[in-house]
Design a protein around this motif. Structure first.
Motif, PDB file in Angstrom:
ATOM      1  N   THR A  22       0.822  -1.212   0.000  1.00 54.09           N
ATOM      2  CA  THR A  22       0.000   0.000   0.000  1.00 54.09           C
ATOM      3  C   THR A  22       0.853   1.257   0.000  1.00 54.09           C
ATOM      4  O   THR A  22       0.339   2.360   0.152  1.00 54.09           O
ATOM      5  N   ALA A  23       2.165   1.103  -0.144  1.00 56.02           N
ATOM      6  CA  ALA A  23       3.069   2.250  -0.050  1.00 56.02           C
ATOM      7  C   ALA A  23       3.389   2.872  -1.402  1.00 56.02           C
ATOM      8  O   ALA A  23       4.233   3.743  -1.497  1.00 56.02           O
ATOM      9  N   HIS A  24       2.734   2.420  -2.467  1.00 57.02           N
ATOM     10  CA  HIS A  24       3.015   2.960  -3.790  1.00 57.02           C
ATOM     11  C   HIS A  24       2.764   4.466  -3.847  1.00 57.02           C
ATOM     12  O   HIS A  24       1.780   4.977  -3.306  1.00 57.02           O
ATOM     13  N   TRP A  25       3.635   5.170  -4.576  1.00 58.00           N
ATOM     14  CA  TRP A  25       3.392   6.577  -4.867  1.00 58.00           C
ATOM     15  C   TRP A  25       2.308   6.674  -5.937  1.00 58.00           C
ATOM     16  O   TRP A  25       2.153   5.799  -6.783  1.00 58.00           O
ATOM     17  N   LEU A  26       1.591   7.770  -5.940  1.00 62.31           N
ATOM     18  CA  LEU A  26       0.411   7.913  -6.788  1.00 62.31           C
ATOM     19  C   LEU A  26       0.746   7.964  -8.273  1.00 62.31           C
ATOM     20  O   LEU A  26       1.740   8.564  -8.681  1.00 62.31           O
ATOM     21  N   GLY A  27      -0.114   7.345  -9.080  1.00 61.12           N
ATOM     22  CA  GLY A  27      -0.138   7.534 -10.521  1.00 61.12           C
ATOM     23  C   GLY A  27      -1.409   8.273 -10.900  1.00 61.12           C
ATOM     24  O   GLY A  27      -2.275   8.534 -10.054  1.00 61.12           O
ATOM     25  N   SER A  28      -1.543   8.588 -12.196  1.00 58.82           N
ATOM     26  CA  SER A  28      -2.678   9.405 -12.638  1.00 58.82           C
ATOM     27  C   SER A  28      -3.701   8.653 -13.475  1.00 58.82           C
ATOM     28  O   SER A  28      -4.681   9.257 -13.919  1.00 58.82           O
ATOM     29  N   LEU A  29      -3.500   7.350 -13.703  1.00 56.90           N
ATOM     30  CA  LEU A  29      -4.451   6.597 -14.512  1.00 56.90           C
ATOM     31  C   LEU A  29      -5.845   6.667 -13.887  1.00 56.90           C
ATOM     32  O   LEU A  29      -6.015   6.444 -12.686  1.00 56.90           O
ATOM     33  N   ASN A  30      -6.827   7.002 -14.717  1.00 55.45           N
ATOM     34  CA  ASN A  30      -8.237   7.157 -14.328  1.00 55.45           C
ATOM     35  C   ASN A  30      -8.507   8.410 -13.496  1.00 55.45           C
ATOM     36  O   ASN A  30      -9.632   8.613 -13.026  1.00 55.45           O
ATOM     37  N   HIS A  31      -7.482   9.257 -13.334  1.00 55.49           N
ATOM     38  CA  HIS A  31      -7.651  10.524 -12.615  1.00 55.49           C
ATOM     39  C   HIS A  31      -7.109  11.689 -13.453  1.00 55.49           C
ATOM     40  O   HIS A  31      -6.781  12.747 -12.906  1.00 55.49           O
ATOM     41  N   GLU A  32      -7.031  11.513 -14.754  1.00 54.21           N
ATOM     42  CA  GLU A  32      -6.313  12.471 -15.595  1.00 54.21           C
ATOM     43  C   GLU A  32      -6.896  13.880 -15.515  1.00 54.21           C
ATOM     44  O   GLU A  32      -6.151  14.864 -15.370  1.00 54.21           O
ATOM     45  N   ALA A  33      -8.215  14.014 -15.630  1.00 54.04           N
ATOM     46  CA  ALA A  33      -8.822  15.345 -15.668  1.00 54.04           C
ATOM     47  C   ALA A  33      -8.572  16.104 -14.370  1.00 54.04           C
ATOM     48  O   ALA A  33      -8.162  17.274 -14.379  1.00 54.04           O
ATOM     49  N   ALA A  34      -8.799  15.432 -13.242  1.00 53.54           N
ATOM     50  CA  ALA A  34      -8.601  16.090 -11.950  1.00 53.54           C
ATOM     51  C   ALA A  34      -7.131  16.411 -11.713  1.00 53.54           C
ATOM     52  O   ALA A  34      -6.792  17.502 -11.219  1.00 53.54           O
ATOM     53  N   ASP A  35      -6.244  15.474 -12.061  1.00 50.14           N
ATOM     54  CA  ASP A  35      -4.817  15.705 -11.822  1.00 50.14           C
ATOM     55  C   ASP A  35      -4.279  16.829 -12.700  1.00 50.14           C
ATOM     56  O   ASP A  35      -3.434  17.623 -12.260  1.00 50.14           O
ATOM     57  N   ALA A  36      -4.750  16.913 -13.934  1.00 54.54           N
ATOM     58  CA  ALA A  36      -4.292  17.992 -14.816  1.00 54.54           C
ATOM     59  C   ALA A  36      -4.654  19.352 -14.228  1.00 54.54           C
ATOM     60  O   ALA A  36      -3.843  20.294 -14.259  1.00 54.54           O
ATOM     61  N   VAL A  37      -5.844  19.470 -13.676  1.00 52.33           N
ATOM     62  CA  VAL A  37      -6.254  20.731 -13.050  1.00 52.33           C
ATOM     63  C   VAL A  37      -5.399  21.011 -11.818  1.00 52.33           C
ATOM     64  O   VAL A  37      -4.958  22.149 -11.585  1.00 52.33           O
ATOM     65  N   THR A  38      -5.142  19.975 -11.022  1.00 56.51           N
ATOM     66  CA  THR A  38      -4.287  20.152  -9.841  1.00 56.51           C
ATOM     67  C   THR A  38      -2.897  20.618 -10.241  1.00 56.51           C
ATOM     68  O   THR A  38      -2.350  21.566  -9.654  1.00 56.51           O
ATOM     69  N   PHE A  39      -2.310  19.964 -11.235  1.00 58.47           N
ATOM     70  CA  PHE A  39      -0.971  20.347 -11.675  1.00 58.47           C
ATOM     71  C   PHE A  39      -0.965  21.792 -12.185  1.00 58.47           C
ATOM     72  O   PHE A  39      -0.022  22.547 -11.930  1.00 58.47           O
ATOM     73  N   ALA A  40      -2.010  22.172 -12.909  1.00 58.44           N
ATOM     74  CA  ALA A  40      -2.107  23.551 -13.399  1.00 58.44           C
ATOM     75  C   ALA A  40      -2.216  24.528 -12.235  1.00 58.44           C
ATOM     76  O   ALA A  40      -1.561  25.587 -12.230  1.00 58.44           O
ATOM     77  N   ASN A  41      -3.017  24.183 -11.239  1.00 60.21           N
ATOM     78  CA  ASN A  41      -3.172  25.062 -10.076  1.00 60.21           C
ATOM     79  C   ASN A  41      -1.876  25.195  -9.286  1.00 60.21           C
ATOM     80  O   ASN A  41      -1.655  26.218  -8.619  1.00 60.21           O
ATOM     81  N   TRP A  42      -1.042  24.174  -9.331  1.00 58.73           N
ATOM     82  CA  TRP A  42       0.254  24.243  -8.660  1.00 58.73           C
ATOM     83  C   TRP A  42       1.290  25.017  -9.476  1.00 58.73           C
ATOM     84  O   TRP A  42       2.427  25.178  -9.032  1.00 58.73           O
ATOM     85  N   GLY A  43       0.922  25.444 -10.663  1.00 53.19           N
ATOM     86  CA  GLY A  43       1.834  26.250 -11.475  1.00 53.19           C
ATOM     87  C   GLY A  43       2.747  25.458 -12.375  1.00 53.19           C
ATOM     88  O   GLY A  43       3.801  25.961 -12.797  1.00 53.19           O
ATOM     89  N   ALA A  44       2.362  24.229 -12.718  1.00 58.50           N
ATOM     90  CA  ALA A  44       3.213  23.412 -13.584  1.00 58.50           C
ATOM     91  C   ALA A  44       3.280  23.997 -14.991  1.00 58.50           C
ATOM     92  O   ALA A  44       2.271  24.423 -15.554  1.00 58.50           O
TER      93      ALA A  44
END
Length: 518
Positions: free
Chosen positions: A100-122
């Motif tokens: 259960t210690a895996h670091w996060l991936g973005s599969l099936n969360h692409e839309a939400a993660d893209a917005v998060t990354f944009a909000n973080w200034g990527a």
């Protein structure tokens, strides 16, 4: 162009080191030369969190980044740099942790993660390919699914994120992303497995062979990515680092420094700050150099056009010892040209026919040619491989590729041979320029005795076989590489010559035809 700490620090990068390396990028003046993207580390290092927040959002590892990703983004932007993030088009990031210690991936969360990354200034997203098939297989170099859809989904999500984010596809060359085509999916695409660490010449040569058949797919807006730079790291000599940088630049690969900038040597820094070679990489025409000729176990020749009408030429010493290497201008289509050495900046004046210089082991000539006079193009008489007048033995057999291409395969590996009969040696015989069209999809993601290449031994009239090392033609057994040139001696006048292809210990490429210069 930019910086990524992975090759230098692996999983040991701290928030303080991010600050130190970003500041060093500025203090060394690298930002003024175009190294403007500063990226978080990747893979198993885990800048990511291991669980999403209460709303399903992406999180960061608070132990590694106690001030948080937005704070680091603000720090990087405050230095005038652009900020890059890393994620994965799989269930988890590229880690070996398991459970259960895996670091996060973005599969099936692409839309939400893209917005998060944009909000973080990527400003940049490198998107990897681990755990892409299921939650247990870390890496799959032959996945049973269409990997492209993982990348188009994130591409579309980034386009809707409200921020301009450069998209770097990192699926290691699996499923031949250059031919998707890559320009429809991302701004760059990795063509191979990792360059390291550790750095080695074998890694460089594996990647060089892998890019041979896809240079034509690079251009403004989309680039073949040969992976981060190892300049400044142990494992490569200074000459090999120079070759590495010059070739990556001329192939138009993204240039990401990945060494400890607080400890970089003067020699390595000078390589990275060579404005003449950076200019080749950033040339507005955006045309990659392409493979012209391999003198097996001697040197490679590559060349390509620049926006001012000049030509850049790269010749690589394939031997590990210092020696003289002669560049034939005819290999790049010229009889004469005015030359500038782009490593030193020295003017070499007018060159006629050839240029000879001493190169260190695995060293490089990189020249800019202007005022060039074309050389006559050779013409060839072609001999198809899969015809009844040739001799196939020891298991060699024909294979239909399509309605216009039939090849001879299963040559070598001991007894298999293909012999072209009744080959015309012209009126005088002697040494002839010979052209081969072949298929070789023996792709490897690890280093072997001939990484992403196959050897053939070519014998004229029963003479000693000449080793000919042939890079891959593509990632499937229906893609031809045309016009591989080799000079062969031993021809007799007239049409009584034989040319035999063999390999005592491994298979050769599949051959479509041979041409002999008239």
């Amino acid at each position: 162009m930019g910086y990524n700490p992975y090759n230098a620090f692996l999983c040991d990068t701290t928030e303080a080191q991010y600050h130190t390396q970003a500041q060093a990028l500025i203090s060394l003046g690298l930002d003024k030369l175009g190294y403007n993207y500063f990226n978080l580390h990747e893979k198993d290092c885990g800048w990511q969190g291991t669980a999403r927040n209460s709303t399903g959002g992406f999180t960061w590892n608070t132990a590694a980044l106690p001030s948080g990703v937005p704070a680091l983004s603000n720090f990087v932007h405050g230095l005038g740099l652009k900020f890059g993030l890393y994620s994965v088009g799989g269930f988890f990031s590229c880690d070996f942790v398991g459970g259960t210690a895996h670091w996060l991936g973005s599969l099936n969360h692409e839309a939400a993660d893209a917005v998060t990354f944009a909000n973080w200034g990527a400003d940049y997203l490198k998107y990897d390919n681990c755990y892409a098939v299921n939650q247990t297989d870390f890496v799959d170099f032959n996945p049973p699914i269409d990997i492209k859809t993982h990348y188009t989904t994130m591409r579309d999500a980034l386009a809707k994120s409200g921020r301009n984010i450069l998209f770097s596809a990192c699926e290691w060359g699996v499923q031949d992303p250059a031919r998707w085509p890559g320009t429809d999916v991302a701004n760059s695409w990795r063509i191979s497995n990792d360059i390291g660490p550790p750095a080695s010449w074998d890694n460089l040569f594996r990647i060089i062979n892998q890019v041979v058949p896809i240079t034509q797919f690079a251009g403004p807006g989309g680039w073949n990515d040969l992976d981060m730079l190892e300049v400044g790291n142990t494992g490569l000599t200074t000459a090999e680092q120079q070759t590495h940088f010059a070739f990556w630049a001329a192939i138009k690969s993204p240039l990401f420094v990945s060494t400890d900038l607080t400890k970089i040597s003067a020699d390595a820094l000078a390589i990275l700050k060579n404005t003449r070679i950076i200019g080749v990489n950033q040339d507005s025409l955006g045309k990659s150099i392409s493979f012209k000729r391999r003198y097996t176990n001697d040197h490679d020749v590559w060349s390509g056009p620049l926006s001012d009408g000049s030509t850049v030429v790269v010749a690589l010493n394939l031997q590990s010892t210092s020696r003289q290497v002669t560049l034939s201008l005819a290999d790049v289509g010229f009889a004469s040209a005015t030359a500038t050495d782009l490593i030193t900046g020295a003017s070499l004046g007018q060159l006629t026919n050839s240029y000879t210089t001493t190169l260190a082991g695995h060293g490089t000539i990189i020249l800019k040619l202007t005022n060039a006079t074309p050389s006559p193009k050779p013409t060839f008489t072609f001999y198809p491989a899969a015809v009844s007048t040739n001799t196939l033995s020891g298991g060699a057999t024909t294979r239909v590729v399509n309605s216009s291409v039939t090849v001879v395969g299963f040559i070598g590996n001991g007894p298999g041979t293909l012999t072209f009969n009744s080959v015309d040696g012209g009126s005088s015989g002697g040494t002839k320029l010979v052209s081969f069209d072949y298929i070789n999809a023996d792709v490897t993601f690890t280093n072997t005795a001939c990484s992403n290449c196959r050897n053939a031994f070519v014998s004229v009239n029963g003479g000693t076989g000449v080793q000919v090392q042939m890079p891959i033609s593509g990632q499937s057994w229906d893609i031809l590489l045309s016009g591989y040139l080799v000079s062969l001696s031993g021809f007799k006048p007239g049409k009584t010559n034989t040319v035999e292809i063999s390999n005592p210990s491994a298979f050769t490429p599949d051959f479509f035809r041979m041409g002999v210069a008239n």
